[in-house]
Scaffold this motif. Structure first.
Motif, mmCIF file in Angstrom:
data_model
loop_
_atom_site.group_PDB
_atom_site.id
_atom_site.type_symbol
_atom_site.label_atom_id
_atom_site.label_comp_id
_atom_site.label_asym_id
_atom_site.label_seq_id
_atom_site.Cartn_x
_atom_site.Cartn_y
_atom_site.Cartn_z
ATOM 1 N N LEU A 8 -22.468 27.215 0.364
ATOM 2 C CA LEU A 8 -21.679 28.070 -0.521
ATOM 3 C C LEU A 8 -22.277 29.477 -0.563
ATOM 4 N N ARG A 9 -21.408 30.478 -0.438
ATOM 5 C CA ARG A 9 -21.907 31.853 -0.445
ATOM 6 C C ARG A 9 -20.813 32.806 -0.917
ATOM 7 N N ILE A 10 -21.221 34.012 -1.225
ATOM 8 C CA ILE A 10 -20.312 35.067 -1.656
ATOM 9 C C ILE A 10 -20.244 36.118 -0.559
ATOM 10 N N GLU A 11 -19.030 36.453 -0.155
ATOM 11 C CA GLU A 11 -18.837 37.493 0.850
ATOM 12 C C GLU A 11 -18.509 38.790 0.131
ATOM 13 N N GLU A 12 -19.455 39.667 0.072
ATOM 14 C CA GLU A 12 -19.345 40.863 -0.764
ATOM 15 C C GLU A 12 -18.184 41.772 -0.376
ATOM 16 N N GLN A 13 -17.849 41.823 0.912
ATOM 17 C CA GLN A 13 -16.832 42.768 1.360
ATOM 18 C C GLN A 13 -15.419 42.202 1.317
ATOM 19 N N ALA A 14 -15.287 40.910 0.944
ATOM 20 C CA ALA A 14 -13.956 40.295 0.977
ATOM 21 C C ALA A 14 -13.050 40.907 -0.086
ATOM 22 N N SER A 15 -11.795 41.122 0.271
ATOM 23 C CA SER A 15 -10.820 41.587 -0.708
ATOM 24 C C SER A 15 -10.343 40.400 -1.515
ATOM 25 N N HIS A 16 -9.982 40.638 -2.765
ATOM 26 C CA HIS A 16 -9.513 39.540 -3.595
ATOM 27 C C HIS A 16 -8.544 40.065 -4.640
ATOM 28 N N LEU A 17 -7.677 39.170 -5.084
ATOM 29 C CA LEU A 17 -6.660 39.547 -6.054
ATOM 30 C C LEU A 17 -7.131 39.344 -7.480
ATOM 31 N N PHE A 18 -7.817 38.240 -7.716
ATOM 32 C CA PHE A 18 -8.254 37.911 -9.058
ATOM 33 C C PHE A 18 -9.749 37.636 -9.044
ATOM 34 N N GLY A 19 -10.363 37.778 -10.174
ATOM 35 C CA GLY A 19 -11.747 37.345 -10.324
ATOM 36 C C GLY A 19 -12.740 38.430 -9.981
ATOM 37 N N SER A 20 -13.882 38.361 -10.618
ATOM 38 C CA SER A 20 -14.953 39.309 -10.359
ATOM 39 C C SER A 20 -16.201 38.553 -9.981
ATOM 40 N N ARG A 21 -17.088 39.222 -9.264
ATOM 41 C CA ARG A 21 -18.322 38.595 -8.841
ATOM 42 C C ARG A 21 -19.389 38.699 -9.906
ATOM 43 N N PHE A 25 0.853 -1.183 0.000
ATOM 44 C CA PHE A 25 0.000 0.000 0.000
ATOM 45 C C PHE A 25 0.891 1.236 0.000
ATOM 46 N N LEU A 26 0.716 2.076 -1.015
ATOM 47 C CA LEU A 26 1.656 3.156 -1.292
ATOM 48 C C LEU A 26 1.232 4.486 -0.692
ATOM 49 N N TRP A 27 0.015 4.922 -1.006
ATOM 50 C CA TRP A 27 -0.437 6.215 -0.502
ATOM 51 C C TRP A 27 -1.944 6.347 -0.641
ATOM 52 N N HIS A 28 -2.478 7.334 0.083
ATOM 53 C CA HIS A 28 -3.847 7.804 -0.098
ATOM 54 C C HIS A 28 -3.743 9.189 -0.720
ATOM 55 N N ARG A 29 -4.522 9.429 -1.739
ATOM 56 C CA ARG A 29 -4.414 10.685 -2.485
ATOM 57 C C ARG A 29 -5.362 11.740 -1.926
ATOM 58 N N ASN A 30 -4.869 12.951 -1.810
ATOM 59 C CA ASN A 30 -5.687 14.103 -1.443
ATOM 60 C C ASN A 30 -5.863 15.001 -2.659
ATOM 61 N N THR A 31 -6.889 15.811 -2.631
ATOM 62 C CA THR A 31 -7.105 16.794 -3.685
ATOM 63 C C THR A 31 -6.990 18.187 -3.087
ATOM 64 N N GLU A 32 -6.326 19.080 -3.804
ATOM 65 C CA GLU A 32 -6.230 20.470 -3.368
ATOM 66 C C GLU A 32 -7.121 21.341 -4.248
ATOM 67 N N ILE A 33 -7.813 22.273 -3.608
ATOM 68 C CA ILE A 33 -8.710 23.205 -4.291
ATOM 69 C C ILE A 33 -8.189 24.622 -4.078
ATOM 70 N N LEU A 34 -8.167 25.396 -5.137
ATOM 71 C CA LEU A 34 -7.839 26.822 -5.044
ATOM 72 C C LEU A 34 -9.122 27.607 -5.299
ATOM 73 N N TYR A 35 -9.423 28.563 -4.421
ATOM 74 C CA TYR A 35 -10.674 29.306 -4.586
ATOM 75 C C TYR A 35 -10.459 30.788 -4.301
ATOM 76 N N GLN A 36 -11.299 31.601 -4.919
ATOM 77 C CA GLN A 36 -11.208 33.046 -4.749
ATOM 78 C C GLN A 36 -11.533 33.433 -3.300
ATOM 79 N N PRO A 37 -10.911 34.500 -2.778
ATOM 80 C CA PRO A 37 -11.102 34.867 -1.367
ATOM 81 C C PRO A 37 -12.543 35.196 -0.987
ATOM 82 N N TRP A 38 -13.341 35.618 -1.942
ATOM 83 C CA TRP A 38 -14.721 35.993 -1.619
ATOM 84 C C TRP A 38 -15.690 34.817 -1.685
#
Length: 497
Positions: free
Chosen positions: A484-497, A453-466
């Motif tokens: 799941l929700r959108i935080e309107e006041q959150a600062s973010h580097l990329f992406g638009s709502r 038995f070698l490993w158990h695999r994990n998945t990584e998710i990248l998501y916008q700060p808002w």
């Protein structure tokens, strides 16, 4: 609208015919089940608000939530459960998941066509029913989390016919808004579903199979959840200030292993397999090649399930000299499919481990069709494989992979005592006892060495700060995005709502 990356096109959202990962995920989003799998692998109520095991697990009683209605306006009742499970079980419907209820009393009558209804489902009243099994089972609630066990509306199925997979109408958390092949599928909250807690008007699964293009879309706001975060891009995003907190790791239920052909001399001798297993050292190459994307496997059952073995589990430290000598007399072949470049490097590391012990091993990289053919014919000495849970239960790892004559037992390992322990895991109702039996079965398998038995695999998710409220499940199909929700006041580097 929140846009989520997907790697493939959906084909059918009909629970009876959803065979691909995305199809299963979407089928669960648009169809409610009696129960669902939570973020920790626990069984949670969904359309059923309660259930209980009776007669030592031979019978289960479920009670449905009241005042639920399908989009057709018809109320959800026990008869809808009877219809959904009977439809799935009938051979004439040719569902690849027809096996799911084969332990329900009277299954063969429906499968062979002599009955339209599963005799083992007994309607008590409009919102209560019992499922009678041919023999006791502790796994039924877990199996009901599978996409195939979702509840359908017979009116919608009969109206759409073969088109139902494209036009589902059910009692899931979401409903189809629009679907464009080779582009996207969009879902909106289903107002008939109990339990939403978000301010998201829609989610869109956007087809973006190329890693570089997907990351570019994320940076320009075209994607808001990058799942999975590409391995080739992970280090880059982790180096950006402020983005480390936007990467979530999901501990998924799977196991990756190196299997041995237990029916092929000299690997039909347990001492030889034990010697072979003791020569392989997965940790150095696991850490180097996969890092946080994986965690070590000490047995067949992944973390989070009863029976998972910890780091101090008994291992095979010293190769048996006699077994080692037999291995040195033959060149072994290791078959694998290269799903990513790191897999070839891992196989080369295994080859190097064996060479250091004087064992010759030839690597055979092949395509899926050839691999499947050789698997059926049992021609493997060694093979690299993985198994992902269909439902959150140790039985789903032990029985398919190591029970004698199981269709998924690629090692062809056979041991009466292991079979006895696996059978006990499947029926033991007491969780504490079940944990101990599953661990005993796992230890016996590790010691018999049908696999490393070698490993158990994990998945990584990248998501916008808002984007807030991500609560992924360890099962590929079970995340319903209820919070799941959108935080309107959150600062973010990329992406638009």
């Amino acid at each position: 609208m929140i846009r989520i990356r997907t790697l493939e096109n959906p084909t059918s959202l009909d629970p009876a015919y959803a065979t691909r990962a995305l199809d299963g995920q979407l089928a669960c989003l648009v169809h409610g089940g009696l129960v669902r799998c939570g973020s920790q692998g626990q069984i949670l109520p969904e359309l059923a608000h309660s259930w209980e095991s009776l007669e030592g697990g031979k019978r289960y009683r479920f009670k449905l939530r009241e005042n639920l209605r399908f989009p057709s306006g018809v109320a959800l009742t026990s008869e809808d459960v009877v219809y959904s499970f009977s439809r799935l079980s009938s051979r004439k419907n040719a569902s690849p998941h027809a096996w799911l209820f084969e332990d329900v009393a009277g299954y063969r009558e429906v499968y062979e066509g002599s009955s339209e209804r599963l005799p083992g489902i007994h309607v008590v009243d409009l919102h209560a029913f019992e499922i009678e099994l041919a023999s006791p089972s502790a796994t039924l609630p877990a199996r009901l989390t599978m996409p195939a066990a979702r509840i359908v509306d017979s009116r919608a199925v009969l109206k759409e016919g073969d088109r139902y997979g494209r036009h589902p109408a059910a009692l899931g958390a979401w409903e189809v808004l629009d679907w464009a092949d080779d582009s996207h599928i969009s879902l909106r909250p289903n107002p008939l579903y109990p339990g939403h807690n978000h301010n998201v008007k829609a989610i869109r699964f956007t087809l973006s199979p190329q890693d570089f293009s997907a990351c570019a879309l994320f940076e320009t706001g075209g994607l808001h959840i990058l799942q999975p975060l590409p391995l080739t891009q992970a280090a880059r995003w982790k180096s950006f200030a402020g983005w480390q907190d936007q990467i979530m790791r999901i501990r998924e239920m799977n196991v990756y292993y190196l299997g041995f052909g237990c029916h092929r001399p000299p690997l039909n001798d347990a001492k030889v397999r034990q010697a072979l297993a003791a020569c392989i050292h997965p940790e150095p190459f696991r850490k180097a090649l996969f890092g946080s994307r994986t965690e070590p496997a000490y047995g067949p059952i992944p973390p989070g399930l009863p029976g998972n073995l910890l780091a101090d589990a008994p291992g095979l430290k010293r190769p048996d000299p006699e077994g080692l000598e037999l291995l040195r007399q033959k060149e072994l072949e290791l078959w694998f499919i290269e799903s990513e470049a790191s897999i070839s490097l891992a196989m080369e590391a295994i080859q190097a481990d064996l060479a250091a012990a004087g064992i010759r091993c030839r690597l055979r990289k092949t395509d899926a069709a050839t691999y499947a053919s050789w698997r059926r014919e049992g021609k493997f000495d060694l093979f690299f494989a993985n198994w992902w849970a269909d439902y959150p239960d140790p039985d789903n790892f032990l029985a398919p992979l190591f029970k004698t004559a199981s269709a998924s037992n690629m090692t062809r390992y056979s041991d009466p005592e292991t079979d006895r322990l696996i059978a006990r895991v499947a029926i033991e109702p007491d969780s504490g006892k079940r944990q101990k039996i599953a661990q005993e079965a796992s230890r016996r398998i590790v010691e018999a060495a049908p696999a490393v038995f070698l490993w158990h695999r994990n998945t990584e998710i990248l998501y916008q700060p808002w984007v807030k409220g991500l609560d992924p499940s360890p099962l590929f199909h079970a995340s319903l995005h209820l919070d799941l929700r959108i935080e309107e006041q959150a600062s973010h580097l990329f992406g638009s709502r």
